[in-house]
Scaffold this motif. Structure first.
Motif, short mmCIF file in Angstrom:
data_model
loop_
_atom_site.label_atom_id
_atom_site.label_comp_id
_atom_site.label_asym_id
_atom_site.label_seq_id
_atom_site.Cartn_x
_atom_site.Cartn_y
_atom_site.Cartn_z
N LEU A 172 33.36 -8.41 8.49
CA LEU A 172 32.35 -7.58 7.85
C LEU A 172 30.99 -8.28 7.99
O LEU A 172 30.91 -9.51 7.88
CB LEU A 172 32.67 -7.39 6.36
CG LEU A 172 33.96 -6.65 6.01
CD1 LEU A 172 34.20 -6.73 4.50
CD2 LEU A 172 33.88 -5.20 6.45
N TYR A 173 29.95 -7.50 8.18
CA TYR A 173 28.58 -8.01 8.26
C TYR A 173 28.47 -9.10 9.33
O TYR A 173 27.63 -10.01 9.23
CB TYR A 173 28.13 -8.58 6.90
CG TYR A 173 28.68 -7.84 5.71
CD1 TYR A 173 28.31 -6.52 5.46
CD2 TYR A 173 29.59 -8.45 4.85
CE1 TYR A 173 28.83 -5.83 4.36
CE2 TYR A 173 30.10 -7.77 3.76
CZ TYR A 173 29.73 -6.46 3.54
OH TYR A 173 30.26 -5.79 2.44
N SER A 197 30.05 -10.93 -4.29
CA SER A 197 30.49 -11.49 -3.02
C SER A 197 29.80 -12.83 -2.82
O SER A 197 28.75 -13.10 -3.42
CB SER A 197 30.16 -10.56 -1.85
OG SER A 197 30.84 -9.33 -1.96
N ASP A 252 25.01 -8.40 3.05
CA ASP A 252 25.51 -7.06 2.76
C ASP A 252 24.45 -6.12 2.21
O ASP A 252 24.76 -5.02 1.73
CB ASP A 252 26.70 -7.13 1.81
CG ASP A 252 26.38 -7.80 0.47
OD1 ASP A 252 25.20 -8.17 0.26
OD2 ASP A 252 27.30 -7.96 -0.35
N LYS A 292 34.80 -10.41 -2.34
CA LYS A 292 34.68 -10.79 -0.94
C LYS A 292 34.04 -12.17 -0.84
O LYS A 292 33.03 -12.43 -1.48
CB LYS A 292 33.83 -9.77 -0.17
CG LYS A 292 34.39 -8.36 -0.17
CD LYS A 292 33.46 -7.41 0.59
CE LYS A 292 33.99 -5.98 0.60
NZ LYS A 292 34.00 -5.38 -0.75
#
Length: 298
Positions: free
Chosen positions: A135-136, A104, A66, A151
């Motif tokens: 995500l990512y 995260s 991230d 997360k």
């Protein structure tokens, strides 16, 4: 065999199989990353059926999923029980990472033998309000919390590795205990794929015990304070007043061997270190034997 005039005993350490989850913790700033990483790996517990861990390295933001500050961490389990590993690991995540602001957690196991799902023991901290997103480039569980939101990757990989490699460095002075230990840890921390779950360990143990409900207890022949009482039974060398231990876990044997080598070499640079040995139990604990003499080619 000697290094810098310091004798390396012709002995070996025992290494046993373990299971490792390697992960990346990220957060908005370095202080939070460090606190989460150190807290979640702070209690070496494999000898009592719990998780133990260590910080492998701190990593730059461009290397994290991230793009934030990160720590590469390892969590180890010494029992062949993935369900228990999942539960024990969840305690570390829930109590030491999730509760810290803007953290995260991502999978970073290089050669996974399998995966542990994070929904049952961690995701459901959202009390049924948790959800999943991509995500990512990863499948992520979003756990709604008061500082939104935690997360965690939906699955964390695990792989087999090697636990319990160790060396002892005999010391004459208190100062040598700390200086040599710090030098050894600094050298070991440069080796990818290994951790030192105890850092400088002051309590070498043995599997035989008079109190089995405790688990491993003190390796009494190597306790300097017991030397007058034990007399001939004492195995403390004449020139040693302290016997610290460095324990190493690693993802592969090559990394473990390299970490042992550089750690011993670093410790032997310090005045007051008088010898190097290793803890073993006549092959009763670990199925792998790593001989100290095989680490050096002189």
């Amino acid at each position: 065999m000697e290094i810098n005039g310091i004798e390396i005993e012709d002995t070996y350490c025992e290494i046993f199989d373990g299971t490792c989850v390697r992960a990346i913790i990220t957060a908005d700033n370095q202080q939070i990353v460090e606190r989460a990483a150190y807290d979640s790996t702070s209690t070496p517990g494999a000898v009592i059926g719990r998780v133990e861990g260590g910080v492998e390295s701190f990593i730059d933001s461009y290397k994290t999923p991230d793009g934030r500050k990160g720590a590469m961490v390892q969590y180890w389990f010494g029992m062949d029980d993935l369900e228990k590993f999942e539960v024990e690991l969840s305690y570390r995540i829930r109590q030491d990472i999730l509760v810290k602001p803007f953290t995260s957690l991502f999978d970073a196991t290089p050669e996974a033998d399998g995966y542990i799902g994070m929904m049952k023991q961690v995701g459901h901290c959202g009390d049924g309000y948790e959800w999943e997103e991509e995500l990512y480039g990863r499948e992520i569980i979003i756990v709604p919390i008061a500082i939104p939101d935690f997360k965690i990757e939906k699955r964390l990989g695990y792989q087999k590795g090697f636990m319990g490699a160790n060396f002892w460095y005999m010391c004459q002075t208190r100062e040598a205990v700390i200086e040599a230990g710090q030098k050894a840890l600094e050298a070991i921390n440069k080796i990818e794929g290994v951790i030192t779950p105890f850092d400088i360990c002051s309590a070498a143990s043995k599997p035989e015990t008079n109190y089995p409900w405790i688990g491993p207890t003190t390796n009494h022949p190597y306790c300097p304070s017991l030397k007058p009482k034990l007399k001939e039974e004492s195995l403390v060398p004449e020139n040693a007043n302290f016997i610290p231990e460095i324990v190493i876990n690693g993802l592969n044997m090559e990394s473990v061997e390299k970490a042992m080598q550089v750690g011993i070499e670093a410790a032997c640079e310090v005045d007051g270190v008088t010898g190097i040995s290793a803890g073993n139990y006549d092959g009763k604990l670990g199925k792998y034997k790593l001989h100290l003499k095989d680490l050096f080619k002189f």
